[in-house]
Write a protein that holds these residues in place. Structure first.
Motif, PDB file in Angstrom:
ATOM      1  N   TYR A 156       0.804  -1.216   0.000  1.00  0.00           N
ATOM      2  CA  TYR A 156       0.000   0.000   0.000  1.00  0.00           C
ATOM      3  C   TYR A 156       0.841   1.272   0.000  1.00  0.00           C
ATOM      4  O   TYR A 156       0.299   2.353  -0.194  1.00  0.00           O
ATOM      5  CB  TYR A 156      -0.929   0.009   1.220  1.00  0.00           C
ATOM      6  N   GLY A 157       2.151   1.142   0.273  1.00  0.00           N
ATOM      7  CA  GLY A 157       3.031   2.302   0.245  1.00  0.00           C
ATOM      8  C   GLY A 157       3.886   2.283  -1.015  1.00  0.00           C
ATOM      9  O   GLY A 157       3.435   1.902  -2.094  1.00  0.00           O
ATOM     10  N   ALA A 158       5.148   2.697  -0.841  1.00  0.00           N
ATOM     11  CA  ALA A 158       6.069   2.720  -1.980  1.00  0.00           C
ATOM     12  C   ALA A 158       7.480   2.469  -1.445  1.00  0.00           C
ATOM     13  O   ALA A 158       7.811   2.884  -0.326  1.00  0.00           O
ATOM     14  CB  ALA A 158       6.006   4.065  -2.701  1.00  0.00           C
ATOM     15  N   PRO A 159       8.318   1.755  -2.219  1.00  0.00           N
ATOM     16  CA  PRO A 159       9.690   1.505  -1.763  1.00  0.00           C
ATOM     17  C   PRO A 159      10.509   2.798  -1.837  1.00  0.00           C
ATOM     18  O   PRO A 159      10.121   3.744  -2.527  1.00  0.00           O
ATOM     19  CB  PRO A 159      10.178   0.456  -2.748  1.00  0.00           C
ATOM     20  N   PRO A 160      11.643   2.829  -1.144  1.00  0.00           N
ATOM     21  CA  PRO A 160      12.161   1.762  -0.274  1.00  0.00           C
ATOM     22  C   PRO A 160      11.496   1.781   1.089  1.00  0.00           C
ATOM     23  O   PRO A 160      10.957   2.795   1.511  1.00  0.00           O
ATOM     24  CB  PRO A 160      13.641   2.120  -0.166  1.00  0.00           C
ATOM     25  N   VAL A 161      11.568   0.642   1.768  1.00  0.00           N
ATOM     26  CA  VAL A 161      11.042   0.525   3.129  1.00  0.00           C
ATOM     27  C   VAL A 161      12.211   0.649   4.097  1.00  0.00           C
ATOM     28  O   VAL A 161      13.177  -0.105   4.002  1.00  0.00           O
ATOM     29  CB  VAL A 161      10.298  -0.812   3.320  1.00  0.00           C
ATOM     30  N   GLU A 162      12.119   1.600   4.992  1.00  0.00           N
ATOM     31  CA  GLU A 162      13.189   1.854   5.959  1.00  0.00           C
ATOM     32  C   GLU A 162      12.826   1.222   7.303  1.00  0.00           C
ATOM     33  O   GLU A 162      11.716   1.408   7.802  1.00  0.00           O
ATOM     34  CB  GLU A 162      13.405   3.356   6.142  1.00  0.00           C
ATOM     35  N   ILE A 163      13.765   0.505   7.872  1.00  0.00           N
ATOM     36  CA  ILE A 163      13.591  -0.113   9.191  1.00  0.00           C
ATOM     37  C   ILE A 163      14.682   0.434  10.096  1.00  0.00           C
ATOM     38  O   ILE A 163      15.872   0.287   9.795  1.00  0.00           O
ATOM     39  CB  ILE A 163      13.655  -1.643   9.102  1.00  0.00           C
ATOM     40  N   VAL A 164      14.272   1.063  11.200  1.00  0.00           N
ATOM     41  CA  VAL A 164      15.213   1.702  12.119  1.00  0.00           C
ATOM     42  C   VAL A 164      14.971   1.147  13.518  1.00  0.00           C
ATOM     43  O   VAL A 164      13.824   1.107  13.983  1.00  0.00           O
ATOM     44  CB  VAL A 164      15.046   3.238  12.116  1.00  0.00           C
ATOM     45  N   LEU A 165      16.037   0.745  14.169  1.00  0.00           N
ATOM     46  CA  LEU A 165      15.949   0.221  15.531  1.00  0.00           C
ATOM     47  C   LEU A 165      16.787   1.118  16.435  1.00  0.00           C
ATOM     48  O   LEU A 165      17.993   1.287  16.222  1.00  0.00           O
ATOM     49  CB  LEU A 165      16.461  -1.224  15.583  1.00  0.00           C
ATOM     50  N   THR A 166      16.136   1.707  17.430  1.00  0.00           N
ATOM     51  CA  THR A 166      16.831   2.633  18.333  1.00  0.00           C
ATOM     52  C   THR A 166      16.433   2.352  19.783  1.00  0.00           C
ATOM     53  O   THR A 166      15.368   1.781  20.049  1.00  0.00           O
ATOM     54  CB  THR A 166      16.486   4.101  18.010  1.00  0.00           C
TER      55      THR A 166
ATOM     56  N   GLY B 216      15.508   1.244  29.145  1.00  0.00           N
ATOM     57  CA  GLY B 216      14.413   0.305  29.346  1.00  0.00           C
ATOM     58  C   GLY B 216      13.430   0.218  28.208  1.00  0.00           C
ATOM     59  O   GLY B 216      12.463  -0.536  28.289  1.00  0.00           O
ATOM     60  N   THR B 217      13.631   0.966  27.111  1.00  0.00           N
ATOM     61  CA  THR B 217      12.696   0.944  25.980  1.00  0.00           C
ATOM     62  C   THR B 217      13.472   0.918  24.669  1.00  0.00           C
ATOM     63  O   THR B 217      14.434   1.673  24.493  1.00  0.00           O
ATOM     64  CB  THR B 217      11.777   2.184  26.002  1.00  0.00           C
ATOM     65  N   VAL B 218      13.029   0.048  23.758  1.00  0.00           N
ATOM     66  CA  VAL B 218      13.613  -0.018  22.419  1.00  0.00           C
ATOM     67  C   VAL B 218      12.488   0.233  21.417  1.00  0.00           C
ATOM     68  O   VAL B 218      11.364  -0.232  21.596  1.00  0.00           O
ATOM     69  CB  VAL B 218      14.296  -1.384  22.182  1.00  0.00           C
ATOM     70  N   ALA B 219      12.786   0.994  20.363  1.00  0.00           N
ATOM     71  CA  ALA B 219      11.784   1.367  19.369  1.00  0.00           C
ATOM     72  C   ALA B 219      12.152   0.787  18.013  1.00  0.00           C
ATOM     73  O   ALA B 219      13.288   0.917  17.560  1.00  0.00           O
ATOM     74  CB  ALA B 219      11.666   2.882  19.275  1.00  0.00           C
ATOM     75  N   LEU B 220      11.158   0.146  17.373  1.00  0.00           N
ATOM     76  CA  LEU B 220      11.311  -0.413  16.027  1.00  0.00           C
ATOM     77  C   LEU B 220      10.439   0.409  15.088  1.00  0.00           C
ATOM     78  O   LEU B 220       9.216   0.457  15.246  1.00  0.00           O
ATOM     79  CB  LEU B 220      10.887  -1.875  16.010  1.00  0.00           C
ATOM     80  N   LEU B 221      11.056   1.083  14.120  1.00  0.00           N
ATOM     81  CA  LEU B 221      10.337   1.967  13.200  1.00  0.00           C
ATOM     82  C   LEU B 221      10.368   1.372  11.801  1.00  0.00           C
ATOM     83  O   LEU B 221      11.438   1.013  11.293  1.00  0.00           O
ATOM     84  CB  LEU B 221      10.976   3.350  13.220  1.00  0.00           C
ATOM     85  N   VAL B 222       9.190   1.264  11.171  1.00  0.00           N
ATOM     86  CA  VAL B 222       9.068   0.786   9.788  1.00  0.00           C
ATOM     87  C   VAL B 222       8.366   1.883   9.004  1.00  0.00           C
ATOM     88  O   VAL B 222       7.231   2.250   9.323  1.00  0.00           O
ATOM     89  CB  VAL B 222       8.292  -0.543   9.710  1.00  0.00           C
ATOM     90  N   ARG B 223       9.029   2.370   7.944  1.00  0.00           N
ATOM     91  CA  ARG B 223       8.491   3.510   7.207  1.00  0.00           C
ATOM     92  C   ARG B 223       8.573   3.266   5.700  1.00  0.00           C
ATOM     93  O   ARG B 223       9.567   2.743   5.195  1.00  0.00           O
ATOM     94  CB  ARG B 223       9.287   4.768   7.591  1.00  0.00           C
ATOM     95  N   ASP B 224       7.473   3.607   5.008  1.00  0.00           N
ATOM     96  CA  ASP B 224       7.482   3.508   3.549  1.00  0.00           C
ATOM     97  C   ASP B 224       7.456   4.912   2.969  1.00  0.00           C
ATOM     98  O   ASP B 224       7.490   5.901   3.699  1.00  0.00           O
ATOM     99  CB  ASP B 224       6.293   2.669   3.047  1.00  0.00           C
ATOM    100  N   HIS B 225       7.371   5.007   1.637  1.00  0.00           N
ATOM    101  CA  HIS B 225       7.367   6.314   0.966  1.00  0.00           C
ATOM    102  C   HIS B 225       6.105   6.491   0.116  1.00  0.00           C
ATOM    103  O   HIS B 225       6.136   7.121  -0.941  1.00  0.00           O
ATOM    104  CB  HIS B 225       8.618   6.473   0.103  1.00  0.00           C
ATOM    105  N   GLY B 226       5.006   5.899   0.613  1.00  0.00           N
ATOM    106  CA  GLY B 226       3.743   6.015  -0.105  1.00  0.00           C
ATOM    107  C   GLY B 226       2.926   7.211   0.345  1.00  0.00           C
ATOM    108  O   GLY B 226       3.446   8.160   0.936  1.00  0.00           O
ATOM    109  N   PRO B 227       1.602   7.168   0.127  1.00  0.00           N
ATOM    110  CA  PRO B 227       0.741   8.308   0.459  1.00  0.00           C
ATOM    111  C   PRO B 227       0.428   8.423   1.951  1.00  0.00           C
ATOM    112  O   PRO B 227      -0.071   9.464   2.393  1.00  0.00           O
ATOM    113  CB  PRO B 227      -0.532   8.028  -0.345  1.00  0.00           C
TER     114      PRO B 227
END
Length: 441
Positions: A350-360, A365-376
């Motif tokens: 439903y989005g557009a490539p590339p798909v970015e995955i960021v782990l910070t 005590g908290t870890v964040a997993l971010l998944v981002r596309d370049h669609g609408p």
């Protein structure tokens, strides 16, 4: 009925206030009745005493010698005992207006059968109440001292005892209210947990009505669990049964000679396979258990999943911060794989490539997993709906092998492990999904 803003919303506070109000009204009413009774008794006794003195004096005064008359005139009227004075200029001219004097005059006239006159030196004066009567054709005044005509006040220690009694009764009432509110509070927490998908039973306690309500809630929970189990069994059986005809369909696809027909039917088979896989993943996410799970090196696990998707030719970019590389998260590899599969599939479909995955590591005590596309991206009004099961934001998605379970599966997995899920649009376009987990120690 609408209560004022400052009125407490808590059922416990309202009940306690009601009990206190009832006790206070009852105590004040009781003491008021006692006080009124004492005043009435005092009035009757004073009238009988004054009437007896007047009748006695009316018999004795006609033969009074001049020597005794002079002694009466020299007596100080401010003394605190009953006094008798003949009529003269020293008699106060002020007629008393307070309630006791009016009632006293009325009762005394009724008792004597003749009119009487009352005089008073005025408010604040220490003089008594002057009672005028006739004896042998002369006007005489009987002076009633203040202790006689002023009713006795309630003793101060009585008010202290009233306050202590009110406090004790309030504590007892508070304990009884707490015994009612506490099981209701536990039942409310259980209902809230059930509404959030984590149903828990309650132990019936408290009054009969509250226990019966808790028992009915537990019965309802049992019925819901039974219905939910039947639904899962039905969906699992349905998706399992669909795999056999799908397999036969793929065999027949291989026998087709027309490439155009083969590609169209293959695309339909892939869509059906995707729907079946999503249903099975959704059912598995319902029955997950998070107890005694071995902590997983989140950075290595995510990198391995990204590598697997890259082998399939999917355009993915990954970035892992140095603090996040050492983080451990209590999650199974299977659930992490399902989570990433659904996020990546949604981003590419439903989005557009590339798909970015960021782990910070956002904070200790908290870890964040971010998944981002370049669609609408997804509009603000549709983000909540996008997390619901079988929800379709765009009707056209239903024709592309989607049944609206991707983000619902992700949400259920994240909530099952006590994490947080957030959707937003990236500043330069595309949907950004952020998953936060607590790290294991």
């Amino acid at each position: 009925m609408k209560f004022p803003r400052y009125f407490p919303d808590s059922l416990a506070l309202r009940t306690v206030l009601l009990v206190i109000a009832i006790i206070a009204v009852a105590e004040i009413t009781t003491f008021s009745l006692i006080f009124h009774h004492d005043r009435s008794m005092h009035m009757r006794q004073t009238v009988r005493y004054a009437a007896g003195q007047v009748r006695l004096l009316q018999k004795l005064l006609p033969g009074l010698e001049d020597e005794f008359r002079l002694r009466l005139e020299e007596t100080n009227p401010g003394e605190q005992w009953l006094q008798l004075r003949p009529d003269g200029a020293y008699v106060p001219q002020h007629t008393p207006q307070f309630g006791f004097a009016a009632m006293f005059a009325e009762e005394l006239e009724r008792s004597l059968g003749e009119p009487v006159s009352l005089r008073y030196a005025g408010r604040g004066s220490r003089s008594g109440l002057w009672i005028g009567f006739n004896a042998a054709g002369e006007r005489w005044w009987l002076i009633l001292p203040p202790p006689r005509f002023k009713p006795q006040e309630l003793p101060p220690d009585l008010w202290q005892k009233l306050g202590i009694a009110l406090l004790v009764l309030t504590l007892i009432a508070g304990w009884f209210v707490y015994s009612i509110i506490r099981p209701l509070k536990r039942l409310g927490e259980a209902v809230s947990a059930t509404g959030e998908g984590a149903g828990c039973r309650v132990t019936p306690s408290g009054p009969t009505e509250v226990r019966r309500l808790a028992e009915r809630y537990n019965t309802m929970l049992t019925q819901l669990d039974r219905a939910d189990a039947e639904r899962r069994e039905m969906l699992a059986g349905l998706t399992h049964d669909l795999r056999a005809p799908l397999a036969r369909l793929r065999v027949r696809l291989a026998l087709l000679e027309n490439e155009a027909d083969r590609s169209g039917v293959a695309r339909d088979a892939d869509d059906m396979e995707r729907i079946v896989s999503q249903c099975l993943a959704f059912l598995r996410s319902e029955t997950q258990h998070t107890d005694d799970i071995e902590a997983l090196a989140i950075a290595d696990a995510v990198s391995n999943e990204v590598a697997r998707h890259r082998e399939l030719g999917r355009p993915l970019e990954i970035s892992v911060s140095e603090p996040a590389a050492a983080c451990l998260v209590a999650i199974t590899r299977g659930d992490l794989q399902r989570l990433l599969d659904n996020l990546i599939d949604n981003a590419l479909q439903y989005g557009a490539p590339p798909v970015e995955i960021v782990l910070t590591a956002e904070q200790p005590g908290t870890v964040a997993l971010l998944v981002r596309d370049h669609g609408p991206g997804i509009a603000d009004a549709d983000r909540k709906k996008a997390l619901e099961a079988f929800a379709q934001i765009e009707p056209a998605r239903a024709t592309r092998g989607s049944c609206g379970l991707g983000l619902a599966i992700v949400r259920r997995i994240v909530e099952g492990y006590g994490g947080e899920l957030a959707l937003c649009n990236a500043p330069d376009g595309g949907l950004q999904v952020t998953v936060r987990f607590k790290t294991a120690h």
